[in-house]
Write an enzyme that holds these catalytic residues in place. Structure first.
Site, PDB file in Angstrom:
ATOM      1  N   VAL A  56      44.308  -1.598  83.971  1.00 19.29           N
ATOM      2  CA  VAL A  56      43.528  -0.640  83.173  1.00 19.29           C
ATOM      3  C   VAL A  56      42.367  -0.025  83.948  1.00 19.29           C
ATOM      4  O   VAL A  56      41.746   0.926  83.479  1.00 19.29           O
ATOM      5  CB  VAL A  56      42.985  -1.290  81.868  1.00 19.29           C
ATOM      6  N   SER A 133      31.093  -9.366  74.637  1.00 16.98           N
ATOM      7  CA  SER A 133      30.788 -10.800  74.800  1.00 16.98           C
ATOM      8  C   SER A 133      29.375 -11.058  74.298  1.00 16.98           C
ATOM      9  O   SER A 133      28.540 -10.143  74.281  1.00 16.98           O
ATOM     10  CB  SER A 133      30.860 -11.183  76.291  1.00 16.98           C
ATOM     11  N   TYR A 146      28.633  -9.292  84.877  1.00 19.55           N
ATOM     12  CA  TYR A 146      29.413  -9.527  83.654  1.00 19.55           C
ATOM     13  C   TYR A 146      28.617  -9.110  82.405  1.00 19.55           C
ATOM     14  O   TYR A 146      29.092  -8.338  81.566  1.00 19.55           O
ATOM     15  CB  TYR A 146      29.817 -10.997  83.571  1.00 19.55           C
ATOM     16  N   SER A 149      28.069  -5.372  82.232  1.00 26.50           N
ATOM     17  CA  SER A 149      29.305  -4.646  81.873  1.00 26.50           C
ATOM     18  C   SER A 149      29.559  -4.753  80.375  1.00 26.50           C
ATOM     19  O   SER A 149      29.992  -3.791  79.728  1.00 26.50           O
ATOM     20  CB  SER A 149      30.508  -5.194  82.662  1.00 26.50           C
ATOM     21  N   LYS A 150      29.294  -5.913  79.801  1.00 23.59           N
ATOM     22  CA  LYS A 150      29.566  -6.113  78.376  1.00 23.59           C
ATOM     23  C   LYS A 150      28.535  -5.404  77.499  1.00 23.59           C
ATOM     24  O   LYS A 150      28.870  -4.907  76.419  1.00 23.59           O
ATOM     25  CB  LYS A 150      29.617  -7.605  78.056  1.00 23.59           C
TER      26      LYS A 150
END
Ligand code: NAD
Length: 249
Positions: A56, A133, A146, A149-150
């Site tokens: 993706v 998240s 991480y 990005s969330k």
């Protein structure tokens, strides 16, 4: 009429549990993943599911996959942007390659997949569910790439809800707490596991199925007036402040 869900990262973990729940409820599922052997074995005995190999984060693969899904199913009623990667490290050790690897899948993938699916979702007046998240809601150590990005996925969801609402497309976001998947176990040390148990009001990790239930609800007509929402399925972790572990002991 049978409804069609497109689930990314469907070969295992939360994506596979979500696929199975959709199938149980009579939907059919386009299972997307870039791990071909895992996708082959996960989809092998699932009636009503069709696998599509796609990364993706690569625009050309996304562009090629959507026509293939539509050729097979004819419509898409829900897009579940679940594919994700985790890489935990201190800010100083997170070089640009590590940063981009996380952003490519977790953020670019959600952007690309949603953009490519808009024409089909306009036809069906369908729904997008993005998986962020608790790390996008609350900062912690080691999650510079991480967590960021969330957090971006949370904002992207709101952008999508605002812009796509006039087409009748809903966009919502699920923020899971910790679940014992391959992704989590690769970055959760025993210390992190213990700390999570301590800090979560329900005092445990969640299961893939518990996250899938929230995803499928938001994708379904039962949530027909819900859009732009960020729902934590996290055992209460997002609600806690200081003091819980002390009270417990
Ligand atoms: P997992 O590693 O078990 O499954 C992720 C799947 O996504 C794998 O099959 C993988 O091959 C696929 N994938 C990864 N990058 C891809 C790409 N670029 N293109 C296509 N497929 C790709 O992980 P999981 O724990 O089930 O995570 C699912 C989602 O839930 C992720 O977005 C993750 O960030 C989020 N999440 C998980 C937890 C947790 O504790 N497990 C907590 C919060 C959020």
């Amino acid at each position: 009429m049978t409804k069609i869900a497109l689930v990314t990262g469907a070969a295992r973990g939360i994506g596979l549990a979500t696929t199975k729940l959709f199938l149980e409820l009579g939907w059919q599922v386009a299972m997307i993943d870039r791990d071909l052997p895992a996708l082959d074995s996960a989809s092998a005995d699932l009636t009503g599911a069709q696998k599509f190999y796609c990364d993706v984060s690569i625009p050309a693969e996304v562009e090629a996959t959507l026509p293939a899904v539509l050729k097979h199913f004819g419509q898409i009623d829900a897009l579940i942007n679940n594919a994700g990667v985790a890489d935990f490290g201190p800010i100083e050790d997170t070089n640009f390659t590590r940063w981009r690897t996380v952003m490519e899948t977790n953020l670019d993938g959600v952007f690309l997949m949603t953009q490519a699916t808009i024409p089909a979702l306009r036809q069906s007046r369908g729904a997008v569910v993005n998986i962020a998240s608790i790390s996008g809601l609350r900062a912690s150590t080691l999650r510079v790439a991480y967590g960021t990005s969330k957090a971006a996925v949370i904002q992207l969801t709101k952008q999508q809800a605002v812009e796509l609402g006039e087409y009748g497309i809903r966009a919502n976001c699920v923020c899971p707490g910790p679940v014992r998947t391959k992704l989590a176990m690769a970055v959760h040390t025993q210390d992190i596991i213990d700390a999570y148990h301590d800090a979560i009001p329900l005092n445990r990790y969640g299961s893939e199925r518990e996250i899938a239930e929230v995803i499928v609800f938001l994708a379904s007509d039962k949530a027909s007036y819900v859009t732009g929402q960020i729902i934590a399925a996290d055992g209460g972790f997002d609600s806690t402040g200081v003091g819980l572990p002390a009270l417990r002991h």
